[in-house]
Scaffold this motif. Structure first.
Motif, PDB file in Angstrom:
ATOM      1  N   SER A 155       0.826  -1.212   0.000  1.00 21.35           N
ATOM      2  CA  SER A 155       0.000   0.000   0.000  1.00 21.35           C
ATOM      3  C   SER A 155       0.858   1.260   0.000  1.00 21.35           C
ATOM      4  CB  SER A 155      -0.926  -0.002   1.223  1.00 21.35           C
ATOM      5  OG  SER A 155      -0.172  -0.171   2.422  1.00 21.35           O
ATOM      6  N   VAL A 156       2.103   1.169   0.508  1.00 16.57           N
ATOM      7  CA  VAL A 156       3.054   2.283   0.436  1.00 16.57           C
ATOM      8  C   VAL A 156       4.392   1.734  -0.037  1.00 16.57           C
ATOM      9  CG1 VAL A 156       1.936   3.665   2.221  1.00 16.57           C
ATOM     10  CG2 VAL A 156       3.671   2.015   2.882  1.00 16.57           C
ATOM     11  N   ASP A 157       5.115   2.526  -0.835  1.00 20.52           N
ATOM     12  CA  ASP A 157       6.393   2.082  -1.388  1.00 20.52           C
ATOM     13  C   ASP A 157       7.556   2.325  -0.438  1.00 20.52           C
ATOM     14  OD1 ASP A 157       5.178   1.266  -3.758  1.00 20.52           O
ATOM     15  OD2 ASP A 157       5.310   3.274  -4.610  1.00 20.52           O
ATOM     16  N   THR A 158       7.479   3.395   0.347  1.00 17.52           N
ATOM     17  CA  THR A 158       8.575   3.738   1.262  1.00 17.52           C
ATOM     18  C   THR A 158       8.015   4.022   2.653  1.00 17.52           C
ATOM     19  OG1 THR A 158       8.458   6.091   0.654  1.00 17.52           O
ATOM     20  CG2 THR A 158      10.001   4.693  -0.578  1.00 17.52           C
ATOM     21  N   VAL A 159       8.847   3.830   3.652  1.00 21.86           N
ATOM     22  CA  VAL A 159       8.462   4.105   5.040  1.00 21.86           C
ATOM     23  C   VAL A 159       9.550   4.945   5.697  1.00 21.86           C
ATOM     24  CG1 VAL A 159       7.039   2.049   5.325  1.00 21.86           C
ATOM     25  CG2 VAL A 159       9.491   1.916   5.766  1.00 21.86           C
ATOM     26  N   LYS A 160       9.197   5.565   6.813  1.00 19.09           N
ATOM     27  CA  LYS A 160      10.152   6.375   7.574  1.00 19.09           C
ATOM     28  C   LYS A 160      10.786   5.525   8.665  1.00 19.09           C
ATOM     29  CE  LYS A 160       7.716  10.752   6.805  1.00 19.09           C
ATOM     30  NZ  LYS A 160       7.017  11.887   7.450  1.00 19.09           N
ATOM     31  N   VAL A 161      12.107   5.640   8.789  1.00 22.32           N
ATOM     32  CA  VAL A 161      12.837   4.881   9.798  1.00 22.32           C
ATOM     33  C   VAL A 161      13.481   5.871  10.771  1.00 22.32           C
ATOM     34  CG1 VAL A 161      14.622   3.162  10.233  1.00 22.32           C
ATOM     35  CG2 VAL A 161      13.301   3.073   8.106  1.00 22.32           C
ATOM     36  N   TYR A 162      13.072   5.799  12.037  1.00 27.26           N
ATOM     37  CA  TYR A 162      13.647   6.637  13.087  1.00 27.26           C
ATOM     38  C   TYR A 162      14.674   5.810  13.862  1.00 27.26           C
ATOM     39  CZ  TYR A 162       9.736   9.816  12.232  1.00 27.26           C
ATOM     40  OH  TYR A 162       8.837  10.677  11.656  1.00 27.26           O
ATOM     41  N   TYR A 163      15.787   6.426  14.211  1.00 31.68           N
ATOM     42  CA  TYR A 163      16.865   5.697  14.879  1.00 31.68           C
ATOM     43  C   TYR A 163      17.400   6.528  16.037  1.00 31.68           C
ATOM     44  CZ  TYR A 163      19.483   8.776  11.770  1.00 31.68           C
ATOM     45  OH  TYR A 163      19.957   9.882  11.097  1.00 31.68           O
ATOM     46  N   VAL A 164      18.006   5.830  17.016  1.00 29.96           N
ATOM     47  CA  VAL A 164      18.470   6.498  18.229  1.00 29.96           C
ATOM     48  C   VAL A 164      19.825   7.153  18.014  1.00 29.96           C
ATOM     49  CG1 VAL A 164      19.087   6.195  20.649  1.00 29.96           C
ATOM     50  CG2 VAL A 164      17.169   4.919  19.686  1.00 29.96           C
ATOM     51  N   SER A 165      20.817   6.354  17.649  1.00 21.71           N
ATOM     52  CA  SER A 165      22.179   6.885  17.533  1.00 21.71           C
ATOM     53  C   SER A 165      22.658   6.896  16.088  1.00 21.71           C
ATOM     54  CB  SER A 165      23.144   6.063  18.394  1.00 21.71           C
ATOM     55  OG  SER A 165      23.077   4.688  18.039  1.00 21.71           O
ATOM     56  N   GLN A 166      22.683   5.718  15.456  1.00 21.24           N
ATOM     57  CA  GLN A 166      23.176   5.632  14.092  1.00 21.24           C
ATOM     58  C   GLN A 166      22.404   4.573  13.332  1.00 21.24           C
ATOM     59  OE1 GLN A 166      27.373   4.949  13.806  1.00 21.24           O
ATOM     60  NE2 GLN A 166      27.423   5.106  11.587  1.00 21.24           N
ATOM     61  N   MET A 167      22.011   4.917  12.121  1.00 19.71           N
ATOM     62  CA  MET A 167      21.272   3.981  11.285  1.00 19.71           C
ATOM     63  C   MET A 167      22.219   2.908  10.778  1.00 19.71           C
ATOM     64  SD  MET A 167      18.311   3.313   9.862  1.00 19.71           S
ATOM     65  CE  MET A 167      17.619   2.482   8.423  1.00 19.71           C
ATOM     66  N   PRO A 168      21.858   1.614  10.927  1.00 20.42           N
ATOM     67  CA  PRO A 168      22.726   0.559  10.403  1.00 20.42           C
ATOM     68  C   PRO A 168      22.991   0.748   8.910  1.00 20.42           C
ATOM     69  CG  PRO A 168      21.010  -0.363  11.803  1.00 20.42           C
ATOM     70  CD  PRO A 168      20.682   1.083  11.608  1.00 20.42           C
ATOM     71  N   TYR A 169      24.273   0.755   8.537  1.00 15.16           N
ATOM     72  CA  TYR A 169      24.646   1.076   7.157  1.00 15.16           C
ATOM     73  C   TYR A 169      24.119   0.053   6.159  1.00 15.16           C
ATOM     74  CZ  TYR A 169      28.195  -2.600   7.445  1.00 15.16           C
ATOM     75  OH  TYR A 169      28.818  -3.802   7.577  1.00 15.16           O
ATOM     76  N   ASN A 170      23.904  -1.196   6.599  1.00 10.94           N
ATOM     77  CA  ASN A 170      23.510  -2.245   5.662  1.00 10.94           C
ATOM     78  C   ASN A 170      21.998  -2.351   5.468  1.00 10.94           C
ATOM     79  OD1 ASN A 170      23.121  -3.105   8.274  1.00 10.94           O
ATOM     80  ND2 ASN A 170      23.597  -5.242   7.856  1.00 10.94           N
ATOM     81  N   VAL A 171      21.225  -1.480   6.101  1.00  9.63           N
ATOM     82  CA  VAL A 171      19.773  -1.515   5.950  1.00  9.63           C
ATOM     83  C   VAL A 171      19.394  -0.717   4.700  1.00  9.63           C
ATOM     84  CG1 VAL A 171      17.552  -0.947   6.990  1.00  9.63           C
ATOM     85  CG2 VAL A 171      19.416  -1.793   8.418  1.00  9.63           C
ATOM     86  N   LYS A 172      19.170  -1.432   3.607  1.00 10.06           N
ATOM     87  CA  LYS A 172      18.817  -0.776   2.347  1.00 10.06           C
ATOM     88  C   LYS A 172      17.312  -0.741   2.122  1.00 10.06           C
ATOM     89  CE  LYS A 172      23.180  -0.333   1.494  1.00 10.06           C
ATOM     90  NZ  LYS A 172      23.818   0.988   1.679  1.00 10.06           N
ATOM     91  N   SER A 173      16.584  -1.631   2.780  1.00  9.64           N
ATOM     92  CA  SER A 173      15.130  -1.681   2.647  1.00  9.64           C
ATOM     93  C   SER A 173      14.543  -2.260   3.926  1.00  9.64           C
ATOM     94  CB  SER A 173      14.713  -2.522   1.437  1.00  9.64           C
ATOM     95  OG  SER A 173      15.128  -3.877   1.610  1.00  9.64           O
TER      96      SER A 173
END
Length: 325
Positions: free
Chosen positions: A174-192
């Protein structure tokens, strides 16, 4: 006797009964019964009693710029001891809310509440009752003020259609993209952001399911779940006659098959039944002929469009003769 006369007669009988000696005894008894009931209620409500409540948890005074990463519990189970008047008040209305004041308990990028903190909040909400037990006995919440990152949604699925049906395209969210909130640093390997595994079988019609999204560690995904739609269409059978094409035949030879044409049978989704126009190739390979084993040559089907289902030949081989030119 009219209604007015009946009322007067009833009133007279009641008055006579009350004025009688027996009636006066009954009235005195009722008065003492009411007084006893009132005294019993007062004494009971002043006694301390133990009671259990499920208090809805609310985060209070939360700034708009703050996004809570950890999800707080929906309810706190509280065991308290207090006067009967408090129990009576809570039993008549809604349970008081368990309000966690963000400004009071904020500590850098987290809110950490121990057993003593939780009991203090419950005691305040219950009007000073003695709180004996809270569950859970601790709460750790992380929050962030950073702007979110947008990540595409990937669908983890294993879906099979029912008989005489096919999946059209791929499942779409129903949606193509979502918002990801993170505390300190976003994991670099999270592509989707992937959904939880979706397993469906024997689908006979277009189906939409709700799928939860898997958030990376110490991150929050908004929205946390999406709708995934699987388009299903019925299949219709079609037949096309195709000329058998000899291949790899030496220049001085001629391969003739019997029959010279063969039917290709296939099923096509109903939506493209009238527009589809596949151009199949059916070949008879001279190099595959083994005269000592069989007098038939094997037929092979080529150039099959991906949208067709259950494509096959009406026969997998044909008789032949070889002529020398």
């Amino acid at each position: 006797m009219g209604l007015s006369a009946r009322i007067k007669h009833l009133y007279k009988n009641t008055t006579d009964l009350v004025r009688s000696q027996r009636g006066r005894h009954v009235v005195v008894f009722l008065i003492f019964l009411v007084i006893s009931a009132i005294l019993w209620c007062v004494l009971t409500l002043n006694e301390e009693q133990q009671y259990d409540l499920r208090m809805p948890v609310r985060l209070e005074n939360l700034p708009d710029s703050v996004t809570v990463i950890s999800t707080p519990p929906a309810f706190m189970s509280v065991s308290a001891k207090g006067k009967g008047t408090q129990l009576f008040k809570h039993s008549l209305g809604r349970a008081p809310k368990f309000g966690i004041d963000f400004r009071l308990y904020r500590n850098r990028n987290s809110i950490r509440l121990g057993d003593a903190d939780l009991k203090a909040i419950a005691r305040s909400a219950l009007g000073g009752a003695t709180v004996q037990l809270v569950s859970p006995d601790s709460i750790n919440l992380f929050f962030t003020t950073k702007k979110p990152l947008c990540r595409p949604v990937s669908i983890n699925y294993k879906i099979s259609p029912g008989p005489q049906s096919t999946i059209v395209g791929v499942p779409h969210p129903s949606v193509d993209t979502v918002k990801v909130y993170y505390v300190s640093q976003m994991p670099y390997n999270v592509k989707s952001i992937s959904t939880e595994p979706i397993h469906l079988s024997d689908l006979g019609a277009t189906t939409t399911v709700r799928a939860k999204l898997i958030a990376p560690h110490n991150c929050r995904v908004i929205p946390d779940s999406i709708d995934v739609t699987v388009d299903i269409e019925p299949l219709i059978m079609k037949t096309r006659r195709v000329v058998i094409e000899p291949v790899n035949v030496p220049a001085d030879m001629k391969l003739i098959t019997f029959p010279a044409q063969i039917d290709v049978i296939y099923m096509v989704p109903m939506s493209i039944y009238r527009t589809t126009d596949p151009h199949f190739r059916v070949t008879a390979d001279y190099r595959s002929i083994n005269v000592s084993r069989s007098r038939k040559v094997r037929l092979r089907l080529h150039d099959v469009p991906s949208e067709l289902v259950n494509v096959h030949l009406s026969a997998d081989s044909a008789e032949y003769i070889i002529e020398r030119l």
